[in-house]
Design a protein around this motif. Structure first.
Motif, PDB file in Angstrom:
ATOM      1  N   ALA A   1     -17.854  -7.434  19.392  1.00 54.13           N
ATOM      2  CA  ALA A   1     -16.629  -7.798  20.101  1.00 54.13           C
ATOM      3  C   ALA A   1     -15.966  -8.994  19.410  1.00 54.13           C
ATOM      4  CB  ALA A   1     -16.974  -8.131  21.548  1.00 54.13           C
TER       5      ALA A   1
ATOM      6  N   TYR B   1      -9.748  -2.676  13.427  1.00 54.45           N
ATOM      7  CA  TYR B   1     -11.139  -3.089  13.287  1.00 54.45           C
ATOM      8  C   TYR B   1     -11.685  -2.770  11.902  1.00 54.45           C
ATOM      9  CZ  TYR B   1     -12.193   1.839  14.465  1.00 54.45           C
ATOM     10  OH  TYR B   1     -12.250   3.203  14.486  1.00 54.45           O
TER      11      TYR B   1
ATOM     12  N   LEU C   1      -7.620  -0.593  25.528  1.00 53.69           N
ATOM     13  CA  LEU C   1      -8.453  -1.743  25.913  1.00 53.69           C
ATOM     14  C   LEU C   1      -8.502  -2.804  24.819  1.00 53.69           C
ATOM     15  CD1 LEU C   1     -11.768  -0.516  27.574  1.00 53.69           C
ATOM     16  CD2 LEU C   1      -9.795  -1.569  28.620  1.00 53.69           C
ATOM     17  N   ILE C   2      -8.364  -2.336  23.572  1.00 50.92           N
ATOM     18  CA  ILE C   2      -8.460  -3.289  22.453  1.00 50.92           C
ATOM     19  C   ILE C   2      -7.371  -4.342  22.565  1.00 50.92           C
ATOM     20  CG2 ILE C   2      -8.621  -3.508  19.932  1.00 50.92           C
ATOM     21  CD1 ILE C   2      -9.407  -0.595  19.816  1.00 50.92           C
TER      22      ILE C   2
ATOM     23  N   PRO D   1      -8.684  -8.265  24.473  1.00 53.89           N
ATOM     24  CA  PRO D   1      -9.959  -8.665  23.865  1.00 53.89           C
ATOM     25  C   PRO D   1     -10.909  -9.300  24.862  1.00 53.89           C
ATOM     26  CG  PRO D   1      -8.074  -9.622  22.686  1.00 53.89           C
ATOM     27  CD  PRO D   1      -7.522  -8.855  23.837  1.00 53.89           C
TER      28      PRO D   1
ATOM     29  N   PHE E   1     -13.089  -6.718  26.487  1.00 56.15           N
ATOM     30  CA  PHE E   1     -14.047  -6.242  25.501  1.00 56.15           C
ATOM     31  C   PHE E   1     -15.187  -7.270  25.352  1.00 56.15           C
ATOM     32  CE2 PHE E   1     -13.733  -3.842  21.236  1.00 56.15           C
ATOM     33  CZ  PHE E   1     -14.929  -3.233  21.527  1.00 56.15           C
ATOM     34  N   ASN E   2     -14.789  -8.550  25.250  1.00 57.17           N
ATOM     35  CA  ASN E   2     -15.770  -9.633  25.139  1.00 57.17           C
ATOM     36  C   ASN E   2     -16.726  -9.613  26.324  1.00 57.17           C
ATOM     37  OD1 ASN E   2     -14.703 -10.623  22.787  1.00 57.17           O
ATOM     38  ND2 ASN E   2     -13.430 -12.167  23.777  1.00 57.17           N
TER      39      ASN E   2
END
Ligand SMILES: Cc1cc2nc3c(=O)[nH]c(=O)nc-3n(C[C@H](O)[C@H](O)[C@H](O)COP(=O)(O)OP(=O)(O)OC[C@H]3O[C@@H](n4cnc5c(N)ncnc54)[C@H](O)[C@@H]3O)c2cc1C
Length: 411
Positions: A81, A216, A361-362, A365, A368-369
């Motif tokens: 992440a 990514y 969702l990206i 962050p 995600f974290n």
């Protein structure tokens, strides 16, 4: 030359369509502009779908792929992440107890695609023409006339299976599907050797580094100490941010505190190359009178994982089955080929939809974290994510806000 089915492109989608047709006893012609073995810019990651589908067509192909020396068996994924917390998620729970039947692989496309082309060369029902580019397509009352630019190669086909990849002229000119930057990823790929810190069971790595979001970086281990390293980013983001992906990757590998250690003695093998990924984040019409679009030519790449090979294989098989049905019914109408779209979206649609949500969702962050932080401490969540590789219904949960609310309150 005349044929019932002509397949444009002998990549994974086209080769699979040809193999399935042969299995059904239908002769076809396959034309590819390249001469094999040829390279294709890709992350080289093959999910369990690939083997499953090839085994469905012919168990022997699956066995030969399992025995191939050019691939690296991979047992899971490491997600990292933006806060750098990583989580190893195996494709199968307790996989160490039985490592006899790997389902995920990494192998260079020059080898994998050539393997499939060798398979089509084994079949007397398939005639392969290499080094021929199909650039003209004319719909006539009794079939499609396909020709090379100078007309020196011509084939008349009852049905065309269009499997010529992300830059397909047929997709653009005949099907009218244009590249939309919000449904398209720009990707670059390099081969390195001597990277340290690779997972002992060859887990593939996806790094959602802060400086790369919403893109990514991936590191996919290959045989002989090599790895496929690349970066992908939605084309509209790359454009808006004026990102040079190649420079971004080289700078990250040289300066990021973790990467610079891991790449300290690594050596670039060959050049860094780029190519497009047409995403399935939007439903499209994949057929018309006498034709079907397969794989990248039909914009079928998973918008979250970037996986397109498995979907190319699935759509290639469906197209072959639908071609067989059309020949049996002697019906090549637009309406008849609708069943092809129905098959593709019935099987691939649910996961494409979930992945479209996950892709978004990206943009958050922090979420995600949080997920990674909790997953690294919570075995249940980690196991759940492992099961998600196989179960779309479980993956759907990831796209729903309530999933995160429950997680937060059950900590
Ligand atoms: C940077 C990057 C990373 C990726 N990483 C992954 C990954 O790790 N895993 C994964 O599953 N997918 C990945 N993908 C997606 C994957 O590469 C594609 O989804 C896959 O190659 C699609 O297969 P295909 O058969 O549809 O098309 P292709 O593999 O592109 O094959 C098309 C074929 O058509 C031929 N052709 C083209 N034009 C003509 C013409 N006019 N006449 C005749 N022949 C023609 C070409 O020579 C080629 O052989 C990645 C893509 C990129 C760009």
């Amino acid at each position: 030359m005349k044929t019932k089915v002509c397949i444009i492109g002998a990549g994974p989608g086209g080769a699979t369509a040809a193999l399935q047709l042969a299995q059904l006893g239908i002769e076809c012609i396959v034309v590819d502009k390249a001469v094999f073995p040829r390279d294709k810019v890709c992350g080289d990651g093959l999910s369990g779908k690939v083997l499953t589908l090839l085994e469905r067509i012919d168990k022997g192909i699956g066995q030969r792929l399992q025995q191939a020396m050019f691939k690296m068996d991979s047992w899971g994924v490491t997600f990292v992440a933006p806060n750098r917390i990583g989580m190893d998620i195996p494709y199968r729970l307790n996989y160490q107890q039985d490592m006899s039947n790997p389902r995920g692989f990494v192998c260079k496309r020059i080898d994998f695609d050539n393997f499939l082309v060798d398979e089509i060369k084994r079949r007397s029902e398939i005639r392969l023409f290499e080094g021929v580019s199909i650039d003209k397509y004319e719909l006539q009352p009794d079939g499609y006339l396909l020709s090379s630019k100078d007309g020196s190669f011509q084939v008349k086909a009852d049905i065309v299976i269009v499997a010529n990849g992300a830059h397909s002229g047929f997709t653009k000119d005949v099907a009218g599907i244009k590249m939309e930057p919000e449904h398209y990823v720009a990707g670059i790929r390099a081969y390195y050797k001597g990277i340290t810190g690779l997972h002992t069971d060859a887990f593939i790595e996806l790094h959602f580094l802060k400086n790369m979001l919403p893109g990514y970086l991936w590191i996919f281990p290959l045989p002989n100490g090599e790895a496929n390293v690349g970066v992908g980013m939605l084309s509209n983001s790359a454009r808006n941010k004026k990102v040079n992906l190649k420079q971004l990757m080289l700078d990250t590998l040289a300066t990021d505190p973790v990467m610079k250690e891991r790449f300290a003695n690594a050596e670039l093998v060959g050049t860094i190359d780029g190519y497009g990924l047409p995403l399935g984040s939007k439903k499209r019409k994949l057929h018309g009178e006498r034709y079907m679009l397969v794989g990248d030519a039909g914009y079928l790449i998973d918008p979250f994982t970037g996986e397109g090979i498995g979907n190319a294989l699935y759509s290639g098989r469906f197209a072959a089955q639908q071609a067989a049905a059309a020949i049996a019914a002697n019906d090549y109408s637009d309406k008849f080929f609708e069943a092809y779209d129905n098959d593709v979206y019935r099987i691939l649609g649910p996961e494409l939809q979930v992945s479209t949500k996950l892709q978004k969702l990206i943009k958050y962050p922090w979420l995600f974290n949080l997920l990674m932080k909790m997953g690294s401490r919570n075995k249940q969540l980690k196991d759940l994510m492992s099961c998600m590789f196989h179960e779309v219904d479980l993956r759907k949960k990831l796209g729903k806000p309530m999933f995160y609310v429950k997680l937060l309150f059950n900590r």
